[in-house]
Design a protein around this motif. Structure first.
Motif, short mmCIF file in Angstrom:
data_model
loop_
_atom_site.label_atom_id
_atom_site.label_comp_id
_atom_site.label_asym_id
_atom_site.label_seq_id
_atom_site.Cartn_x
_atom_site.Cartn_y
_atom_site.Cartn_z
N ASN A 192 1.77 -7.29 -4.81
CA ASN A 192 2.88 -6.44 -5.21
C ASN A 192 2.69 -5.00 -4.76
N CYS A 193 3.78 -4.40 -4.34
CA CYS A 193 3.76 -3.02 -3.87
C CYS A 193 4.91 -2.27 -4.54
N ASP A 194 4.59 -1.13 -5.13
CA ASP A 194 5.61 -0.25 -5.70
C ASP A 194 5.74 0.94 -4.76
N PRO A 195 6.75 0.96 -3.89
CA PRO A 195 6.83 2.00 -2.87
C PRO A 195 7.34 3.32 -3.45
N VAL A 196 7.33 4.35 -2.65
CA VAL A 196 7.89 5.64 -3.03
C VAL A 196 9.38 5.43 -3.30
N SER A 197 9.89 6.07 -4.35
CA SER A 197 11.18 5.67 -4.94
C SER A 197 12.37 5.78 -3.99
N ASN A 198 12.45 6.74 -3.13
CA ASN A 198 13.64 6.89 -2.28
C ASN A 198 13.41 6.37 -0.87
N HIS A 199 12.34 5.64 -0.68
CA HIS A 199 12.03 5.15 0.66
C HIS A 199 12.82 3.89 0.99
N GLY A 206 1.36 14.41 -4.00
CA GLY A 206 2.34 13.88 -3.06
C GLY A 206 2.85 12.53 -3.49
N PRO A 207 3.79 11.97 -2.74
CA PRO A 207 4.34 10.65 -3.08
C PRO A 207 3.25 9.59 -3.11
N LYS A 208 3.41 8.66 -4.06
CA LYS A 208 2.38 7.63 -4.25
C LYS A 208 2.98 6.25 -4.05
N VAL A 209 2.22 5.41 -3.38
CA VAL A 209 2.52 3.99 -3.29
C VAL A 209 1.48 3.26 -4.13
N LEU A 210 1.94 2.41 -5.02
CA LEU A 210 1.02 1.67 -5.88
C LEU A 210 0.95 0.21 -5.44
N GLN A 211 -0.22 -0.40 -5.61
CA GLN A 211 -0.37 -1.80 -5.27
C GLN A 211 -1.06 -2.53 -6.43
N ILE A 212 -0.50 -3.69 -6.74
CA ILE A 212 -1.02 -4.48 -7.85
C ILE A 212 -1.17 -5.93 -7.38
N PRO A 213 -2.32 -6.58 -7.64
CA PRO A 213 -3.53 -6.03 -8.23
C PRO A 213 -4.37 -5.31 -7.19
N TYR A 256 -5.08 -5.89 2.11
CA TYR A 256 -3.69 -5.76 2.52
C TYR A 256 -3.15 -4.42 2.03
N PHE A 257 -2.66 -3.64 2.97
CA PHE A 257 -2.11 -2.33 2.65
C PHE A 257 -0.59 -2.38 2.77
N CYS A 258 0.05 -1.84 1.76
CA CYS A 258 1.49 -1.64 1.78
C CYS A 258 1.77 -0.20 2.18
N ALA A 259 2.87 0.04 2.86
CA ALA A 259 3.29 1.40 3.19
C ALA A 259 4.80 1.49 3.10
N SER A 260 5.28 2.71 2.89
CA SER A 260 6.73 2.92 2.89
C SER A 260 7.04 4.25 3.58
N SER A 261 8.25 4.35 4.09
CA SER A 261 8.70 5.60 4.70
C SER A 261 10.18 5.79 4.41
N SER A 262 10.63 7.03 4.47
CA SER A 262 12.02 7.31 4.09
C SER A 262 12.97 7.00 5.23
N GLY A 263 12.57 7.31 6.45
CA GLY A 263 13.46 7.11 7.58
C GLY A 263 14.61 8.09 7.62
N ASP A 268 12.39 11.06 9.74
CA ASP A 268 11.04 11.15 9.18
C ASP A 268 10.51 9.75 8.91
N TYR A 269 9.61 9.31 9.74
CA TYR A 269 9.06 7.98 9.55
C TYR A 269 7.60 8.03 9.12
N GLU A 270 7.16 9.16 8.54
CA GLU A 270 5.78 9.22 8.06
C GLU A 270 5.57 8.12 7.03
N GLN A 271 4.54 7.34 7.23
CA GLN A 271 4.28 6.22 6.34
C GLN A 271 3.26 6.64 5.27
N TYR A 272 3.60 6.31 4.03
CA TYR A 272 2.71 6.55 2.90
C TYR A 272 2.10 5.21 2.51
N PHE A 273 0.77 5.19 2.42
CA PHE A 273 0.06 3.94 2.17
C PHE A 273 -0.41 3.85 0.73
#
Lengths: 115, 114
Positions: free
Chosen positions: A22-29, A1-8, A90-97, A101-106
Motif C-alpha cells: 500500500n502507498c499513500d501518495p502526496v494528496s494532490n499528486h 516537505g510532502p510525504k509519501v507513506l508506505q504500509i507495511p 518496493y518503492f512507491c513514488a508520486s508526482s503532481s505533473g 513539474d514531474y519531481e517524484q517524491y518517494f
C-alpha cells in the motif's frame, strides 16, 4: 516537505501467496509509480499510473502484478501469486505533473521477503 | 534501452574534502538528468535536475552540469560534511513524454568521517 507513506514497512510471506503493498501518495499528486530494488542492485522502474490507468510498464511488471487506486485511496501493488524472485524493496513514488513539474517524491519502501 | 553508469560504488572522505561522483548516461533521446540522495530507512529524495546541455543544477552545496557531448552529469561539492553521508543516485528521464519514469544508476555510497 510532502510525504509519501508506505504500509507495511516489512512483509514476509510464503511463495505462492498473494500480497498487497500500500502507498499513500502526496494528496494532490496525479502520477504514481512503483520501483523495485533487489538487495545490492539498482532501483528499477516497474510501472506508472495516471487517471486510473497504467501508462507504461517495464518487463519486470509480470502478469502476476497489478496496480490500482480505487476511489482515490491507497495506490496499491498486488502480486498474485508471489515468487522467490519477488523478494525486494518496493518503492512507491508520486508526482503532481502540474506546470510540467514531474519531481517524484518517494516513500520509504516496503521490504518484501518471499520464503 | 537507456542506462546510467556511476563509476564509484563507494567513496570515503573526511570533512571539508572535495567530492566528485561520476555519472555517465546513454539515452536515445534528450533526457532530463537528476541527482537523488537516500538516507538510511528512507526513500530517495530529489536533489536537483538539469534539462538541457550546459545547464547547471544545484542544491545544498551540491552541483552538476549537463554535458551532452560527454554524456555526463558529475556530482560535485566543494566541502563535504558528516551529514552528507548517504547513497547518491544519478538518474535520467526521457523528456519526450514517457510519463517521466526514472532510470537509475547503481548508486554511490558516500561516507564522510569527522
Amino acid at each position: 516537505g510532502p510525504k509519501v507513506l508506505q504500509i507495511p514497512s516489512h512483509q514476509i510471506i510464503d511463495m505462492g501467496q498473494m500480497v498487497t503493498l500500500n502507498c499513500d501518495p502526496v494528496s494532490n499528486h496525479l502520477y504514481f509509480y512503483w520501483y523495485k530494488q533487489i538487495l545490492g542492485q539498482q532501483m528499477e522502474f516497474l510501472v506508472n499510473f495516471y487517471n486510473g490507468k497504467v501508462m507504461e510498464k517495464s518487463k519486470l511488471f509480470k502478469d502476476q502484478f497489478s496496480v490500482e487506486r480505487p476511489d482515490g485511496s491507497y495506490f496499491t501493488l498486488k502480486i498474485q501469486p508471489t515468487a522467490l524472485e519477488d523478494s525486494a524493496v518496493y518503492f512507491c513514488a508520486s508526482s503532481s505533473g502540474l506546470g510540467g513539474d514531474y519531481e517524484q517524491y518517494f516513500g520509504p519502501g516496503t521490504r518484501l521477503t518471499v520464503l | 534501452g537507456d542506462s546510467v553508469t556511476q563509476t564509484e560504488g563507494q567513496v570515503a572522505l573526511s570533512e571539508e574534502d572535495f567530492l566528485t561522483i561520476h555519472c555517465n548516461y546513454s539515452a536515445s533521446g534528450y533526457p532530463a538528468l537528476f541527482w537523488y540522495v537516500q538516507y538510511p530507512g528512507e526513500g530517495p529524495q530529489f536533489l536537483f535536475r538539469a534539462s538541457r546541455d550546459k545547464e547547471k543544477g544545484s542544491s545544498r552545496g551540491f552541483e552538476a552540469t549537463y554535458n551532452k557531448e560527454a554524456t555526463s552529469f558529475h556530482l560535485q561539492k566543494a566541502s563535504v560534511q558528516e551529514s552528507d553521508s548517504a547513497v547518491y543516485y544519478c538518474a535520467l528521464s526521457d523528456q519526450a513524454g514517457s510519463f517521466n519514469k526514472l532510470t537509475f544508476g547503481a548508486g554511490t555510497r558516500l561516507a564522510v568521517c569527522p
